[in-house]
Design a protein around this motif. Structure first.
Motif, PDB file in Angstrom:
ATOM      1  N   THR A  77      11.306  28.185  21.806  1.00 15.90           N
ATOM      2  CA  THR A  77      10.782  28.889  22.970  1.00 15.90           C
ATOM      3  C   THR A  77      10.736  30.392  22.745  1.00 15.90           C
ATOM      4  O   THR A  77      11.457  30.928  21.894  1.00 15.90           O
ATOM      5  CB  THR A  77      11.646  28.584  24.218  1.00 15.90           C
ATOM      6  N   ASP A  78       9.909  31.071  23.540  1.00 16.81           N
ATOM      7  CA  ASP A  78       9.885  32.539  23.560  1.00 16.81           C
ATOM      8  C   ASP A  78      10.932  33.098  24.524  1.00 16.81           C
ATOM      9  O   ASP A  78      11.218  34.289  24.504  1.00 16.81           O
ATOM     10  CB  ASP A  78       8.505  33.047  24.023  1.00 16.81           C
ATOM     11  N   ASP A  79      11.464  32.221  25.382  1.00 21.40           N
ATOM     12  CA  ASP A  79      12.310  32.648  26.491  1.00 21.40           C
ATOM     13  C   ASP A  79      13.786  32.475  26.127  1.00 21.40           C
ATOM     14  O   ASP A  79      14.295  31.366  26.028  1.00 21.40           O
ATOM     15  CB  ASP A  79      11.974  31.815  27.731  1.00 21.40           C
ATOM     16  N   ARG A  80      14.468  33.582  25.949  1.00 24.37           N
ATOM     17  CA  ARG A  80      15.888  33.542  25.583  1.00 24.37           C
ATOM     18  C   ARG A  80      16.723  32.832  26.636  1.00 24.37           C
ATOM     19  O   ARG A  80      17.626  32.055  26.329  1.00 24.37           O
ATOM     20  CB  ARG A  80      16.396  34.969  25.382  1.00 24.37           C
ATOM     21  N   TYR A  81      16.439  33.090  27.906  1.00 25.04           N
ATOM     22  CA  TYR A  81      17.245  32.515  28.977  1.00 25.04           C
ATOM     23  C   TYR A  81      17.015  31.011  29.103  1.00 25.04           C
ATOM     24  O   TYR A  81      17.922  30.251  29.427  1.00 25.04           O
ATOM     25  CB  TYR A  81      16.956  33.235  30.298  1.00 25.04           C
ATOM     26  N   LYS A  82      15.812  30.578  28.813  1.00 23.50           N
ATOM     27  CA  LYS A  82      15.537  29.142  28.790  1.00 23.50           C
ATOM     28  C   LYS A  82      16.355  28.479  27.684  1.00 23.50           C
ATOM     29  O   LYS A  82      16.898  27.385  27.874  1.00 23.50           O
ATOM     30  CB  LYS A  82      14.042  28.904  28.571  1.00 23.50           C
ATOM     31  N   ALA A  83      16.471  29.151  26.550  1.00 24.82           N
ATOM     32  CA  ALA A  83      17.273  28.617  25.444  1.00 24.82           C
ATOM     33  C   ALA A  83      18.743  28.548  25.837  1.00 24.82           C
ATOM     34  O   ALA A  83      19.431  27.558  25.546  1.00 24.82           O
ATOM     35  CB  ALA A  83      17.081  29.481  24.198  1.00 24.82           C
ATOM     36  N   LEU A  84      19.253  29.585  26.503  1.00 22.96           N
ATOM     37  CA  LEU A  84      20.643  29.592  26.948  1.00 22.96           C
ATOM     38  C   LEU A  84      20.917  28.454  27.917  1.00 22.96           C
ATOM     39  O   LEU A  84      21.948  27.775  27.833  1.00 22.96           O
ATOM     40  CB  LEU A  84      20.978  30.932  27.609  1.00 22.96           C
TER      41      LEU A  84
END
Length: 395
Positions: A77-84
């Motif tokens: 993903t491009d989204d760090r918070y989605k990964a977290l």
């Protein structure tokens, strides 16, 4: 014409590596990956993808050229918070204990690069290689293995039990004997070294990590008093209260008692964005545990203690949406002391509880700034100073 055997061997290896580099995609330099396992052998990575797929995870693998390892991942993903969020979900729901996040060098929204611990948000200097020589698992059986842990490490451990024993850590409430979700930390007493962290109320393999002897198991579930049990790993059934179930698991019971007046508990799994009085998404589980505890016993009154690392003045980021305690959306910058930051962080937890029906009069705030560190502020463990503690005033 005579060939130089060494040169020929090197050439063949180079050609094989070139073929592999064409077949296996490199991890993108501008993406975030939720990684569930690292492998040095291509076939093992492929088999672990099959295993993960059997758990209904959409797993793939890619080549990490920095570490020269195949990374098996379940989210790109491009989204760090989605990964977290996904890493936190896997650790809680699927028991992928050692899930981590790999961040490409070209990502822009944080200074942390490479392999990231989703709990501390710090760069990892070492990752577990599931097929390393010191582990030597037979990964070929992974897709069929009955693995409760779910990680690459768990796959390896589930297959080779020659040096370990299977345990079932039974976590339950003392008052009604209902099961409690939580983890157990295992310490090799003779080596004064942590062996690992294991999920409660399920079958797990524990390896003593060296010469077996006394092992201490520690249960520290938020909202309950800490309990520990030490037993002889060579003969655990010799200790009173330890039994063996029909599946040959060694059953170690942990009777848990709710926190009492005077107790202080650290919220180990509540984290804040840098310089911010805003909780990170992975804090959901623990603040909800506190909420459940307060709802369960209306007599509870608590004091929320906020702590920082050091006492310097600096930027303070305040949340912009009163109904979202886990996002920097619409946040705004301020300036103040470390004490003010610790107070704002304690208040954001209080506000979360109030928004979910807990009376404000049941909570007090105490801001310490950096006056009560648990680690040297310049040490590698300095992040442990950034914490929130809950003191029970009335029960």
């Amino acid at each position: 014409m005579k060939f130089n055997k060494l040169a020929l061997t090197v050439a063949l290896v180079w050609m094989q590596c070139k073929v592999y580099s064409q077949q296996v995609a490199l991890l993108d330099s501008d993406k975030y990956y939720v990684v569930i396992g690292a492998f040095s052998v291509h076939a093992n990575a492929n088999r672990f993808v099959s295993y993960a797929s059997s758990l209904d995870l959409q797993a793939l693998y890619g080549w990490n050229a920095t570490r020269n390892l195949y990374y098996v991942y379940v989210l790109r993903t491009d989204d760090r918070y989605k990964a977290l969020l996904e890493a936190a979900r896997l650790r809680t729901d699927a028991a992928f204990y050692d899930v981590w996040i790999y961040r490409g060098e070209a990502a822009k929204d944080t200074d942390v690069r490479g392999d990231i611990d989703p709990v501390s948000n710090q760069e990892m200097t070492h990752v577990v290689v599931a097929d390393s020589p010191e582990r030597a698992p037979d990964i070929s059986r992974a897709p069929e293995a009955q693995v409760t842990g779910g990680t690459a490490t768990a796959v390896a451990n589930s297959i080779d039990e020659r040096e370990g024993k299977r345990f079932f850590f039974k976590l339950y409430r003392e008052d009604d004997e209902s099961l409690v979700a939580g983890d157990i930390d295992a310490i090799n007493v003779s080596l004064s070294r942590k062996i690992g962290t294991y999920k409660g109320n399920t079958s797990v393999l524990v390896n003593p990590d060296g010469k077996p002897g006394d092992v201490t198991f520690i249960c520290d579930v938020f909202g309950y008093r800490k309990v520990q049990s030490t037993l002889d790993f060579n003969d655990p059934l010799a200790q009173d209260g330890i039994s063996q179930d029909t599946s040959n698991n060694i059953v170690v019971p942990f009777s848990l008692v709710r926190l009492k007046k005077g107790d202080i508990a650290i919220m180990y799994n509540v984290y804040f964005f840098k310089d911010a009085a805003v909780m990170r998404p992975e804090s959901h589980y623990e603040v909800n545990s506190l909420l459940d505890m307060l709802k369960e016993n209306p007599r509870y009154k608590i004091k929320i203690h906020g702590h920082t690392n050091g006492n310097a003045y600096g930027k303070i980021v305040y949340g912009g949406d009163a109904k979202n305690f886990f996002s920097l959306a619409n946040s705004h910058d301020g300036f103040g002391s470390a004490k003010e930051l610790s107070e704002a962080r304690a208040k954001i937890i209080r506000d979360f509880l109030v928004s979910n029906g807990i009376g404000k009069e049941r909570m007090q705030i105490k801001a310490w700034g950096g006056k009560r560190p648990v680690q040297d502020k310049h040490s590698a463990k300095a992040q442990e100073n950034v914490r929130v503690e809950i003191e029970i005033l009335e029960d």
